[in-house]
Enzyme design. Structure first.
Site, PDB file in Angstrom:
ATOM      1  N   HIS A   1      -2.732  15.952  20.087  1.00  0.00           N
ATOM      2  CA  HIS A   1      -4.096  15.875  19.561  1.00  0.00           C
ATOM      3  C   HIS A   1      -4.121  15.357  18.118  1.00  0.00           C
ATOM      4  CE1 HIS A   1      -5.293  18.252  23.083  1.00  0.00           C
ATOM      5  NE2 HIS A   1      -4.287  19.062  22.781  1.00  0.00           N
TER       6      HIS A   1
ATOM      7  N   SER B   1      -4.178  -8.241   0.069  1.00  0.00           N
ATOM      8  CA  SER B   1      -5.631  -8.326   0.017  1.00  0.00           C
ATOM      9  C   SER B   1      -6.045  -9.416  -0.963  1.00  0.00           C
ATOM     10  CB  SER B   1      -6.217  -6.982  -0.424  1.00  0.00           C
ATOM     11  OG  SER B   1      -7.573  -7.114  -0.796  1.00  0.00           O
TER      12      SER B   1
ATOM     13  N   LYS C   1      -2.677  -3.646  -2.279  1.00  0.00           N
ATOM     14  CA  LYS C   1      -2.638  -3.494  -0.821  1.00  0.00           C
ATOM     15  C   LYS C   1      -1.426  -4.183  -0.183  1.00  0.00           C
ATOM     16  CE  LYS C   1      -5.341  -1.894   1.475  1.00  0.00           C
ATOM     17  NZ  LYS C   1      -6.601  -2.471   1.950  1.00  0.00           N
TER      18      LYS C   1
ATOM     19  N   GLU D   1      -1.726  -4.392  13.596  1.00  0.00           N
ATOM     20  CA  GLU D   1      -3.159  -4.390  13.896  1.00  0.00           C
ATOM     21  C   GLU D   1      -3.523  -5.506  14.875  1.00  0.00           C
ATOM     22  OE1 GLU D   1      -4.606  -2.500   9.613  1.00  0.00           O
ATOM     23  OE2 GLU D   1      -4.913  -4.624  10.026  1.00  0.00           O
TER      24      GLU D   1
END
Length: 464
Positions: A156, A277, A283, A290
């Site tokens: 979970h 970024s 970043k 992704e």
């Protein structure tokens, strides 16, 4: 407009209709398969006496020259042709004359395209098998190197029990082993040759379909000519298997993304597999993971599209089936790229082992072992479960962990606790004491690693 038909018609096809009907823009990638099938067909025709050996040789040489010229860039596959089959036949006739007109004897575009797509898919299966083999070898290396790298296991998305990174990675190893097995099954089922089925009812020519199948590396010829030209089950199975592979990659990618976050900090991705970024200089984004996660939907779409296309088609061939190519090709390309990039990404990532172990020690991942400790002291499990539940509440209130409590505090909760509890609920004990096969303990994991080594050494890639 280069077409393989026209005698029945008195008018030219409308250009928009021609363009809508044509498949040359996407089926041109089947050129090597079309040439290969045509070579086998010509060889068989000569053997059964339908064409002469001289005509066969002219056809084979002509076919080879077409493939070579396209490969070298001296011949372009253009929209002048309706499909790759008309491209090959038209150029063959231009090169060798009337002998080229005999190549199509005893076959139809229906069984020809069925063969080409089957050959192409067979080659794609082999390519994905190789990529899966490479990925599994990378996973095996990570498992061997991280038997003592502890981390929290989750249910979970909440910390549950400590495991080793080796054990966690091993779960994906099992998934990809099943994926490889599915590919082998599909290959075995699909490896039958449809060439010689004609349009749907075979032919009156004395074709030797067994010979054609053997020349092309198939287990034998297909046994029903109608099914031969209208079957795309193998493609549906393959797209389904690719979808499952992508689902596994997507789940793994999701964990990579979480582990790479500042909040987790379990891993750092290599610069070669990350991006920055345009506005935030700090970043370092897990774009490959992704994109793999995102492209999974693209592969699912190909499967859904193919299922929808096939669901209402009567026997035998219908033009709808031309839709078996574009999205399938895209799905095949997508999966190969994702597998290659994903393997590179995980093979170069760095583990923050200290952070992983620290995280495993927090979140009461040793609560189950604390309950087991009490059971071994004679406390019934259900009572032990309740005792540890109260202990966890106490720790939450004190903002501490079970192993950080004093023995006096533990005894205030239950008198069965003794000094040996600290060893019993230590991180290493929680992991290493679990040695039933499939568990994360050293003994169990070493058996699994040996099984994996034997498995990887036994893998055979199916011939394309």
């Amino acid at each position: 407009m280069a077409q393989l038909w026209g005698g029945r018609f008195t008018k030219q096809t409308d250009q928009m209709v021609y363009d809508f009907n044509a498949s040359i823009l996407f089926d041109r990638r089947l050129l090597p398969q079309d040439i290969r099938g045509s070579r086998a067909h010509a060889t068989m025709l000569a053997k059964v006496g339908v064409i002469t050996e001289e005509e066969r040789d002219k056809i084979l040489n002509g076919l080879d020259s077409i493939l070579q010229d396209v490969t070298d860039g001296n011949l372009k596959i253009t929209t002048e042709y309706e499909d790759v089959h008309s491209f090959v036949e038209a150029n063959l006739i231009d090169r060798i004359g009337d002998a080229g007109k005999k190549l199509h004897t005893g076959r139809s575009r229906n069984d020809q395209v069925a063969l080409d797509m089957r050959l192409y898919t067979r080659g794609e299966i082999s390519a994905v098998e190789e990529l899966l083999q490479s990925l599994m070898q990378t996973l095996q290396t990570l498992m061997e190197e991280n038997l003592d790298t502890y981390m929290p296991g989750f249910t979970h998305l909440q910390k549950a029990q400590p495991v080793s990174f080796s054990h966690h990675i091993g779960a994906y190893m099992e998934m990809f082993k099943r994926d490889f097995s599915r590919l082998k099954d599909i290959y075995t089922r699909m490896n039958y040759c449809p060439l010689g089925a004609g349009a749907l009812a075979g032919t009156t020519y004395p074709l030797d379909r067994d010979m054609t199948a053997e020349l092309l590396g198939f287990a034998g010829p297909t046994l029903n000519s109608m099914d031969s030209v209208s079957d795309r089950d193998y493609l549906l199975e393959y797209l389904s298997a690719l979808s499952v592979i992508m689902m596994h990659l997507s789940r793994f990618s999701e964990e990579i993304i979480l582990w790479n976050s500042n909040e987790y900090g379990f891993i750092e991705l290599d610069d070669a597999y990350s991006t920055g970024s345009s506005i935030m200089p700090q970043k370092k984004n897990p774009d490959i993971a992704e994109l793999v996660r995102g492209k999974t939907g693209r592969v699912y779409g190909a499967l859904t599209s193919m299922l929808t296309t096939m669901k209402g088609i009567p026997l035998a061939y219908n033009k709808d089936m031309q839709e078996d190519k574009e999205m399938s090709f895209d799905a095949m390309d997508t999966v190969k790229n994702c597998l290659a990039l994903f393997t590179g990404m995980i093979s170069t990532m760095k583990l923050n082992k200290e952070r992983m172990a620290e995280s495993a020690m927090m979140g009461f991942t040793n609560a189950t072992d604390a309950a087991d400790y009490l059971v071994k002291k004679g406390v019934p499990f259900r009572d032990a479960h309740g005792i540890i539940g109260r202990l966890v509440l106490y720790c939450i209130d004190k903002k501490t962990s079970i192993d950080a409590l004093s023995l006096e505090e533990l005894k205030d909760i239950d008198a069965h606790f003794e000094e040996d509890v600290y060893d019993a609920i230590s991180l290493s004990t929680c992991v290493e004491a679990r040695n039933t096969i499939g568990a994360p303990g050293h003994s169990a994991m070493k058996k699994v690693l040996e099984i994996n080594r034997s498995y990887l050494n036994s893998l055979v890639i199916d011939p394309a």
